[in-house]
Motif scaffolding. Sequence first.
Motif, mmCIF file in Angstrom:
data_model
loop_
_atom_site.group_PDB
_atom_site.id
_atom_site.type_symbol
_atom_site.label_atom_id
_atom_site.label_comp_id
_atom_site.label_asym_id
_atom_site.label_seq_id
_atom_site.Cartn_x
_atom_site.Cartn_y
_atom_site.Cartn_z
ATOM 1 N N PHE A 183 0.851 -1.186 0.000
ATOM 2 C CA PHE A 183 0.000 0.000 0.000
ATOM 3 C C PHE A 183 0.889 1.239 0.000
ATOM 4 O O PHE A 183 1.780 1.377 0.828
ATOM 5 N N THR A 184 0.640 2.160 -0.936
ATOM 6 C CA THR A 184 1.491 3.346 -1.040
ATOM 7 C C THR A 184 0.821 4.607 -0.491
ATOM 8 O O THR A 184 1.388 5.303 0.357
ATOM 9 N N ILE A 185 -0.382 4.902 -0.948
ATOM 10 C CA ILE A 185 -1.083 6.109 -0.495
ATOM 11 C C ILE A 185 -2.557 5.981 -0.855
ATOM 12 O O ILE A 185 -2.925 5.229 -1.763
ATOM 13 N N GLY A 186 -3.396 6.718 -0.153
ATOM 14 C CA GLY A 186 -4.824 6.665 -0.459
ATOM 15 C C GLY A 186 -5.589 7.710 0.317
ATOM 16 O O GLY A 186 -5.038 8.408 1.172
ATOM 17 N N THR A 237 2.705 5.096 -11.945
ATOM 18 C CA THR A 237 3.751 4.071 -11.908
ATOM 19 C C THR A 237 3.388 2.960 -10.926
ATOM 20 O O THR A 237 4.249 2.176 -10.537
ATOM 21 N N ASP A 238 2.132 2.929 -10.503
ATOM 22 C CA ASP A 238 1.633 1.831 -9.672
ATOM 23 C C ASP A 238 0.158 1.625 -9.986
ATOM 24 O O ASP A 238 -0.404 2.286 -10.860
ATOM 25 N N TYR A 239 -0.492 0.706 -9.309
ATOM 26 C CA TYR A 239 -1.911 0.447 -9.512
ATOM 27 C C TYR A 239 -2.736 1.406 -8.653
ATOM 28 O O TYR A 239 -2.286 1.867 -7.599
ATOM 29 N N GLU A 240 -3.954 1.686 -9.111
ATOM 30 C CA GLU A 240 -4.872 2.491 -8.314
ATOM 31 C C GLU A 240 -6.260 1.861 -8.346
ATOM 32 O O GLU A 240 -6.720 1.384 -9.386
ATOM 33 N N ILE A 294 -16.832 5.214 -16.821
ATOM 34 C CA ILE A 294 -17.679 5.984 -15.902
ATOM 35 C C ILE A 294 -17.799 5.161 -14.632
ATOM 36 O O ILE A 294 -18.285 4.026 -14.665
ATOM 37 N N VAL A 295 -17.354 5.718 -13.516
ATOM 38 C CA VAL A 295 -17.425 5.025 -12.233
ATOM 39 C C VAL A 295 -18.674 5.496 -11.502
ATOM 40 O O VAL A 295 -18.791 6.661 -11.136
ATOM 41 N N GLN A 296 -19.616 4.575 -11.293
ATOM 42 C CA GLN A 296 -20.859 4.860 -10.591
ATOM 43 C C GLN A 296 -20.699 4.532 -9.104
ATOM 44 O O GLN A 296 -19.742 3.857 -8.712
ATOM 45 N N PRO A 297 -21.624 4.983 -8.246
ATOM 46 C CA PRO A 297 -21.580 4.583 -6.833
ATOM 47 C C PRO A 297 -21.600 3.056 -6.699
ATOM 48 O O PRO A 297 -22.295 2.369 -7.443
ATOM 49 N N GLN A 298 -20.811 2.554 -5.763
ATOM 50 C CA GLN A 298 -20.674 1.130 -5.475
ATOM 51 C C GLN A 298 -19.992 0.362 -6.607
ATOM 52 O O GLN A 298 -20.097 -0.852 -6.683
ATOM 53 N N GLU A 299 -19.272 1.079 -7.465
ATOM 54 C CA GLU A 299 -18.480 0.436 -8.505
ATOM 55 C C GLU A 299 -16.991 0.599 -8.209
ATOM 56 O O GLU A 299 -16.579 1.587 -7.604
ATOM 57 N N VAL A 300 -16.215 -0.384 -8.668
ATOM 58 C CA VAL A 300 -14.765 -0.376 -8.484
ATOM 59 C C VAL A 300 -14.094 -0.301 -9.851
ATOM 60 O O VAL A 300 -14.470 -1.033 -10.771
ATOM 61 N N LEU A 301 -13.125 0.587 -9.968
ATOM 62 C CA LEU A 301 -12.328 0.689 -11.192
ATOM 63 C C LEU A 301 -10.873 0.436 -10.830
ATOM 64 O O LEU A 301 -10.330 1.070 -9.918
ATOM 65 N N LEU A 302 -10.243 -0.491 -11.533
ATOM 66 C CA LEU A 302 -8.827 -0.769 -11.346
ATOM 67 C C LEU A 302 -8.030 -0.061 -12.443
ATOM 68 O O LEU A 302 -8.214 -0.345 -13.630
ATOM 69 N N VAL A 303 -7.184 0.859 -12.035
ATOM 70 C CA VAL A 303 -6.308 1.554 -12.974
ATOM 71 C C VAL A 303 -4.996 0.773 -13.012
ATOM 72 O O VAL A 303 -4.276 0.711 -12.010
ATOM 73 N N PRO A 304 -4.657 0.168 -14.157
ATOM 74 C CA PRO A 304 -3.489 -0.718 -14.201
ATOM 75 C C PRO A 304 -2.160 0.023 -14.211
ATOM 76 O O PRO A 304 -2.111 1.246 -14.368
ATOM 77 N N TYR A 305 -1.116 -0.755 -14.028
ATOM 78 C CA TYR A 305 0.251 -0.239 -14.078
ATOM 79 C C TYR A 305 0.935 -0.795 -15.313
ATOM 80 O O TYR A 305 0.822 -1.992 -15.603
ATOM 81 N N HIS A 320 -3.728 3.622 -3.816
ATOM 82 C CA HIS A 320 -2.625 3.209 -4.664
ATOM 83 C C HIS A 320 -1.906 2.016 -4.029
ATOM 84 O O HIS A 320 -1.707 1.983 -2.816
ATOM 85 N N PHE A 321 -1.502 1.060 -4.859
ATOM 86 C CA PHE A 321 -0.748 -0.080 -4.347
ATOM 87 C C PHE A 321 0.193 -0.596 -5.431
ATOM 88 O O PHE A 321 0.053 -0.279 -6.621
ATOM 89 N N ALA A 322 1.163 -1.384 -5.014
ATOM 90 C CA ALA A 322 2.141 -1.951 -5.936
ATOM 91 C C ALA A 322 2.433 -3.388 -5.526
ATOM 92 O O ALA A 322 2.066 -3.822 -4.432
ATOM 93 N N VAL A 323 3.054 -4.128 -6.414
ATOM 94 C CA VAL A 323 3.498 -5.483 -6.114
ATOM 95 C C VAL A 323 5.016 -5.534 -6.254
ATOM 96 O O VAL A 323 5.609 -4.750 -7.005
ATOM 97 N N SER A 324 5.630 -6.465 -5.527
ATOM 98 C CA SER A 324 7.092 -6.536 -5.529
ATOM 99 C C SER A 324 7.652 -6.846 -6.909
ATOM 100 O O SER A 324 8.684 -6.308 -7.314
#
Length: 317
Positions: A13-16, A33-36, A55-66, A85-89
Motif C-alpha cells: 500500500f502506497t497512499i490513499g 507508476t503503480d496500480y490504483e 464511468i465510475v458509478q456509486p458502489q463500482e470499483v475501477l482498477l487503474v493498471p500499471y 494506490h498499491f504496488a506489487v514486488s
Amino acid sequence: MFYLFPHQEPIIFTIGGKFSSSTQWQHEKKQFTDYELIIGLQGQVYLQIDHHEYIVQPQEVLLVPYPSQIQGYRKTSNVVFFWLHFAVSHPQSVQIRNYTATELGTLARKQLKHHFILPNQFKLIDAQEISVLVYQLLDSHPHDPFFFEESNAFMTYLLLKLSSQFLQTIMTQNTTDIYFTRMMHIKNWVRANMSVHLKVEQIANAFGLTPQYLSRFFKRNEGQTLIEYINNQKIKVACELLLRTTLSVKQISNYAYFKNEKQFFLQFRKCTGTTPLHYRQIHGPIHTNNPDVDPELPIPKKALLQIPKEARAHSRE
C-alpha cells in the motif's frame, strides 16, 4: 481485461484517501507508476485510462493498471470516491487475461489456487463491507511500530475481499438457482428495513414464508443464522459511526438499532473482538475533506447530523 495477482506476492500500500467535490471537477492528466483502485461512493467519475473511457458509478470499483496514463474527459460535481494506490514486488508476476463469460463461470466455480482476480471494473455486492475495510486501512497510524506491515496486510485483505465479491457476482450471473436469488433479496430487504425491533417473523411475512423455514433456509445458505446476520449489519453501522463521529457509545448503541447498551457491548465484542471505545482508539478519526457525505450503511438521519462540520483535509494529489 482481468488481472491475476499471485497470492505469494506481497501487496504494498502506497497512499490513499477519500476525495469529494461539490463543485465542478475533472481529473487532471497523470502518469501512474503503480496500480490504483477507485471506489465510487456518490456521483459519477469520468476517467480516460490510456485510450479507454470509463464511468465510475456509486458502489463500482475501477482498477487503474500499471503503467497507465489517466485523465478526466468530462467535468462532474457532487462526487465522492475512495482512491487507493498499491504496488506489487514483482510487476511481471501479474498476469493479464481475457476471459469469456463461460470461462469466468468455470473459474469462479473451481476457484483460483495461486492467484486472486480483479477486472477493470465491476459493481460491489456488499459496499458496506468494503467501506469499513477502507476506513480501517486509512486509519492506520504512522507511529505504530508495524505501520508498514499493517497497511500492506489491510490492502491485501481488501483486494482479496474485492476479488471474492467479483467472483460471487460471476456465480450469480451464471446460476439459475432460485434459492441464491431469494437469499440476495432477503439480505437486501433486511438492510433496507433495519430497526431495533426487526424480527424473524416480520421478515418471513414479507416473503410469504414461515419463520421456521426462513431460519433453516438462511442458515443453510449463508452459514449463519438470520439473527447473527442482522447483528453483524448493526455492528457495521456502529463501526461507521465510531470512525466518523464523536457520538458517545450509548448514543451509538441507539443509532445502531440495538435495544440497549448492554446488548450492544456483547454483540460488538463478539463481532470485532474488542470494545467500542478500544475500536475507536485504535483506528482514530478518518481524514476526509467532506465528512458530511451520506454513507452506504443504513445510518439514521439523526446520527448523520452528529458528524462534525470540520475535519482535517486529506486531499487527493
